[in-house]
Enzyme design. Structure first.
Site, mmCIF file in Angstrom:
data_model
loop_
_atom_site.group_PDB
_atom_site.id
_atom_site.type_symbol
_atom_site.label_atom_id
_atom_site.label_comp_id
_atom_site.label_asym_id
_atom_site.label_seq_id
_atom_site.Cartn_x
_atom_site.Cartn_y
_atom_site.Cartn_z
ATOM 1 N N ILE A 13 0.827 -1.198 0.000
ATOM 2 C CA ILE A 13 0.000 0.000 0.000
ATOM 3 C C ILE A 13 0.863 1.250 0.000
ATOM 4 C CG2 ILE A 13 -1.713 1.302 1.325
ATOM 5 C CD1 ILE A 13 -2.806 -1.393 2.319
ATOM 6 N N ASP A 59 13.571 2.992 11.253
ATOM 7 C CA ASP A 59 12.837 1.875 11.838
ATOM 8 C C ASP A 59 11.910 2.442 12.906
ATOM 9 O OD1 ASP A 59 11.885 -0.355 13.136
ATOM 10 O OD2 ASP A 59 13.849 -1.304 13.402
ATOM 11 N N ASN A 86 1.700 4.457 7.121
ATOM 12 C CA ASN A 86 1.364 3.154 6.553
ATOM 13 C C ASN A 86 2.182 2.016 7.143
ATOM 14 O OD1 ASN A 86 0.452 1.203 4.313
ATOM 15 N ND2 ASN A 86 2.676 1.303 3.988
ATOM 16 N N TYR A 148 -3.197 -7.262 16.822
ATOM 17 C CA TYR A 148 -3.237 -6.562 15.531
ATOM 18 C C TYR A 148 -4.561 -5.818 15.371
ATOM 19 C CZ TYR A 148 -3.086 -5.562 10.555
ATOM 20 O OH TYR A 148 -3.094 -4.909 9.349
ATOM 21 N N VAL A 181 -5.065 -7.286 0.917
ATOM 22 C CA VAL A 181 -4.446 -6.622 -0.222
ATOM 23 C C VAL A 181 -3.224 -7.428 -0.632
ATOM 24 C CG1 VAL A 181 -3.460 -4.460 -1.099
ATOM 25 C CG2 VAL A 181 -5.204 -4.394 0.692
#
Length: 257
Positions: A13, A59, A86, A148, A181
């Site tokens: 993405i 990072d 993102n 998550y 995705v």
């Protein structure tokens, strides 16, 4: 010409956002851990679209990485007009199968980094009276499914709350909630995908196109596909205790193998 900063920019993405924004004439600041891939991507986008591309290896699971990106967002000479948070990752395994240190790293990237970078970005945007932030969440935000899903639910609530606080300032915020995705995400997490039905997969470039339209419309939440809009609508109607059982069974069916 405006400048966009994208985290997790080298794949999936994030790379689709970079391609779309470069084609629209935006200068870019690309953030990821792999400097070699960043430089290759920057060269390609510059040569193809004639825009300026900065690379920022960082990072976001580390303090140094978050501070480096924050420092770029504070720069006044070449301000960032659009921030795309993102960067993210998934874990293979149920809770207690994953070391707690890895769970905390996920919260660092998905929550702390998003909060701190959004805070830094919108402070300058509000002063300038314009700007936008897209925080990439997931349809997993709407179901009870481990760290998550919980972290992505936080992203949605946080983004919509800040969008409300900044209404009328010229700064727009939107949480983007894609479904499956085709990216490197599942491979990096060690998650098998052969058992995921074909109709559930989304194309990253089409996803970004829909997301940009939703941002232009002033939406604070984007679920950019009719299939997933329907699924999230059904989720909202389901009792929470039933939803937890369905989510667990679905995770075993379509999750890591």
């Amino acid at each position: 010409m405006t400048t966009a900063l994208i985290t997790g920019a080298t794949a999936g993405i994030g790379a689709a956002f970079a391609r779309r924004l470069a084609s629209d004439g935006h200068h870019l600041v690309l953030v990821a851990r792999d400097e070699k891939r960043l430089r290759e991507q920057a060269t390609e986008l510059h040569d193809r679209h004639g825009i300026e591309v900065e690379v920022l290896p960082a990072d976001l699971s580390t303090e140094e990485g978050i501070e480096a990106v924050g420092a770029r967002l504070e720069e006044r000479t070449h301000p960032v007009d659009l921030l795309v948070n993102n960067a993210g990752f998934g874990h293979r395994g149920a809770f207690l199968d994953v070391p707690v240190e890895d769970e905390l790293t996920m919260l660092k990237v998905h929550c702390e980094a998003v909060l701190r970078l959004t805070y830094t970005a919108v402070a300058g945007m509000r002063n300038r009276g314009r700007g936008g932030v897209i925080n990439v969440a997931s349809v997993a935000a709407f179901v009870p499914r481990g760290t998550y899903g919980a972290s992505k639910a936080w992203v949605v609530q946080f983004t919509q709350g800040v969008a409300h606080d900044l209404a009328g300032s010229g700064v727009r915020l939107m949480a983007l909630c894609p479904g499956f995705v085709r990216t490197e995400f599942h491979e990096r997490a060690g998650v098998g995908t052969d058992n995921i039905p074909g109709w559930m997969w989304l194309d990253a470039d089409r996803l970004v196109e829909a997301a940009m339209k939703d941002l232009d419309r002033g939406k604070s939440l984007s679920v950019p596909d009719p299939r997933y809009k329907t699924l999230t609508g059904l989720v909202k109607l389901a009792p929470r205790n039933m939803l937890g059982g369905i989510s667990s069974r679905t995770g075993r069916k379509f999750g890591p193998r």
